[in-house]
Design a protein around this motif. Structure first.
Motif, PDB file in Angstrom:
ATOM      1  N   TYR A 136       0.827  -1.205   0.000  1.00 30.09           N
ATOM      2  CA  TYR A 136       0.000   0.000   0.000  1.00 30.09           C
ATOM      3  C   TYR A 136       0.862   1.255   0.000  1.00 30.09           C
ATOM      4  O   TYR A 136       0.525   2.245  -0.637  1.00 30.09           O
ATOM      5  N   SER A 137       1.992   1.194   0.667  1.00 29.52           N
ATOM      6  CA  SER A 137       2.860   2.369   0.758  1.00 29.52           C
ATOM      7  C   SER A 137       3.394   2.791  -0.601  1.00 29.52           C
ATOM      8  O   SER A 137       3.824   3.926  -0.774  1.00 29.52           O
ATOM      9  N   GLU A 138       3.357   1.890  -1.576  1.00 32.28           N
ATOM     10  CA  GLU A 138       3.846   2.242  -2.911  1.00 32.28           C
ATOM     11  C   GLU A 138       2.737   2.746  -3.823  1.00 32.28           C
ATOM     12  O   GLU A 138       2.986   3.100  -4.965  1.00 32.28           O
ATOM     13  N   ILE A 139       1.490   2.765  -3.339  1.00 31.67           N
ATOM     14  CA  ILE A 139       0.376   3.225  -4.161  1.00 31.67           C
ATOM     15  C   ILE A 139       0.303   4.750  -4.151  1.00 31.67           C
ATOM     16  O   ILE A 139       0.055   5.380  -5.166  1.00 31.67           O
ATOM     17  N   ILE A 140       0.506   5.338  -3.001  1.00 28.82           N
ATOM     18  CA  ILE A 140       0.377   6.788  -2.862  1.00 28.82           C
ATOM     19  C   ILE A 140       1.754   7.432  -2.934  1.00 28.82           C
ATOM     20  O   ILE A 140       2.658   7.062  -2.194  1.00 28.82           O
ATOM     21  N   GLY A 141       1.888   8.384  -3.860  1.00 29.28           N
ATOM     22  CA  GLY A 141       3.145   9.104  -4.013  1.00 29.28           C
ATOM     23  C   GLY A 141       3.200  10.287  -3.070  1.00 29.28           C
ATOM     24  O   GLY A 141       2.465  10.380  -2.088  1.00 29.28           O
ATOM     25  N   GLN A 142       4.042  11.226  -3.409  1.00 30.92           N
ATOM     26  CA  GLN A 142       4.256  12.396  -2.567  1.00 30.92           C
ATOM     27  C   GLN A 142       2.993  13.208  -2.341  1.00 30.92           C
ATOM     28  O   GLN A 142       2.641  13.515  -1.227  1.00 30.92           O
ATOM     29  N   GLY A 143       2.325  13.601  -3.396  1.00 30.19           N
ATOM     30  CA  GLY A 143       1.128  14.424  -3.269  1.00 30.19           C
ATOM     31  C   GLY A 143       1.459  15.899  -3.166  1.00 30.19           C
ATOM     32  O   GLY A 143       2.616  16.302  -3.240  1.00 30.19           O
ATOM     33  N   GLU A 144       0.394  16.682  -3.021  1.00 27.14           N
ATOM     34  CA  GLU A 144       0.572  18.130  -2.927  1.00 27.14           C
ATOM     35  C   GLU A 144      -0.570  18.731  -2.124  1.00 27.14           C
ATOM     36  O   GLU A 144      -1.627  18.134  -1.970  1.00 27.14           O
ATOM     37  N   ILE A 145      -0.373  19.936  -1.623  1.00 25.82           N
ATOM     38  CA  ILE A 145      -1.399  20.620  -0.843  1.00 25.82           C
ATOM     39  C   ILE A 145      -2.238  21.474  -1.787  1.00 25.82           C
ATOM     40  O   ILE A 145      -1.701  22.242  -2.596  1.00 25.82           O
ATOM     41  N   ASP A 146      -3.557  21.338  -1.677  1.00 26.71           N
ATOM     42  CA  ASP A 146      -4.496  22.206  -2.378  1.00 26.71           C
ATOM     43  C   ASP A 146      -4.800  23.343  -1.405  1.00 26.71           C
ATOM     44  O   ASP A 146      -5.642  23.206  -0.524  1.00 26.71           O
ATOM     45  N   GLU A 147      -4.084  24.441  -1.546  1.00 28.57           N
ATOM     46  CA  GLU A 147      -4.203  25.550  -0.587  1.00 28.57           C
ATOM     47  C   GLU A 147      -5.596  26.184  -0.619  1.00 28.57           C
ATOM     48  O   GLU A 147      -6.103  26.610   0.411  1.00 28.57           O
ATOM     49  N   LEU A 148      -6.219  26.232  -1.788  1.00 26.61           N
ATOM     50  CA  LEU A 148      -7.538  26.837  -1.917  1.00 26.61           C
ATOM     51  C   LEU A 148      -8.575  26.084  -1.087  1.00 26.61           C
ATOM     52  O   LEU A 148      -9.395  26.684  -0.403  1.00 26.61           O
ATOM     53  N   ASN A 149      -8.519  24.754  -1.120  1.00 28.90           N
ATOM     54  CA  ASN A 149      -9.483  23.917  -0.385  1.00 28.90           C
ATOM     55  C   ASN A 149      -8.930  23.382   0.926  1.00 28.90           C
ATOM     56  O   ASN A 149      -9.610  22.644   1.632  1.00 28.90           O
ATOM     57  N   ASP A 150      -7.670  23.733   1.233  1.00 35.15           N
ATOM     58  CA  ASP A 150      -7.012  23.293   2.456  1.00 35.15           C
ATOM     59  C   ASP A 150      -7.073  21.773   2.633  1.00 35.15           C
ATOM     60  O   ASP A 150      -7.475  21.257   3.674  1.00 35.15           O
ATOM     61  N   THR A 151      -6.695  21.054   1.577  1.00 32.31           N
ATOM     62  CA  THR A 151      -6.678  19.588   1.629  1.00 32.31           C
ATOM     63  C   THR A 151      -5.376  19.065   1.044  1.00 32.31           C
ATOM     64  O   THR A 151      -4.682  19.763   0.298  1.00 32.31           O
ATOM     65  N   TRP A 152      -5.083  17.839   1.376  1.00 40.51           N
ATOM     66  CA  TRP A 152      -3.941  17.128   0.819  1.00 40.51           C
ATOM     67  C   TRP A 152      -4.434  16.318  -0.372  1.00 40.51           C
ATOM     68  O   TRP A 152      -5.428  15.600  -0.273  1.00 40.51           O
ATOM     69  N   VAL A 153      -3.769  16.454  -1.502  1.00 39.30           N
ATOM     70  CA  VAL A 153      -4.142  15.725  -2.712  1.00 39.30           C
ATOM     71  C   VAL A 153      -3.044  14.700  -2.997  1.00 39.30           C
ATOM     72  O   VAL A 153      -1.948  15.070  -3.430  1.00 39.30           O
TER      73      VAL A 153
END
Length: 161
Positions: A36-53
């Motif tokens: 599972y740890s290899e499914i999700i990469g780094q990601g990024e912050i959606d500052e407008l919606n204050d969420t992690w993508v």
């Protein structure tokens, strides 16, 4: 002797003769050998919606083909897609409360699109449920997320803790 067995089996409830569902967990939806740890990469912050993508890699759409066509029973939470007068008739089964709504969706191999003839009551949408039915590996997209599995529900019941 054979005649006696056939007579007794005709009297047995058909449910006893039907196959028992295989109880699975969310980990079972990930193919063997794909951590599972290899499914999700780094990601990024959606500052407008204050969420992690999260950024998913190709492992997010790898499905466990060994489960295709298997009668299963699994727990999860309901994200409604279609309603009838009696309740929800199509939904995404998700591994945790609020997935796809308040937070970015889980990867495709952690989502199950469920269709049911017997609607699930709208007043029980936030309860954990057990869903039983035949699982299919079928990658598809909705407005909410990419989904890896479909299931025609035979039974839905409240998950008892």
């Amino acid at each position: 002797m054979t005649l006696a067995f056939l007579s007794l089996s005709a009297l047995a409830p058909s449910r006893l003769l039907a196959a028992s569902p295989r109880e699975i967990t969310w980990d079972d939806l990930i193919p063997p050998g794909v951590p599972y740890s290899e499914i999700i990469g780094q990601g990024e912050i959606d500052e407008l919606n204050d969420t992690w993508v999260p950024l998913f890699d190709e492992n997010a759409t790898k499905l466990n083909d060994a489960l295709n066509g298997t009668l299963i029973r699994m727990p999860g939470y309901i994200i409604p897609l279609e309603f009838s007068g009696d309740g929800v008739t199509e939904f995404i089964l998700v591994p945790y409360v609020g997935a796809c709504i308040h937070v970015p969706p889980p990867p495709a191999n952690q989502l199950v699109l469920v269709r049911t003839e017997k609607a699930w009551p709208s007043n029980q949408l936030w309860e954990a449920v057990w869903v039983t039915g035949t699982l299919r590996t079928e990658l598809l997209s909705t407005d909410l997320a990419q989904i890896g599995y479909t299931l025609r529900s035979e039974e839905i019941e409240v998950y008892e803790w």
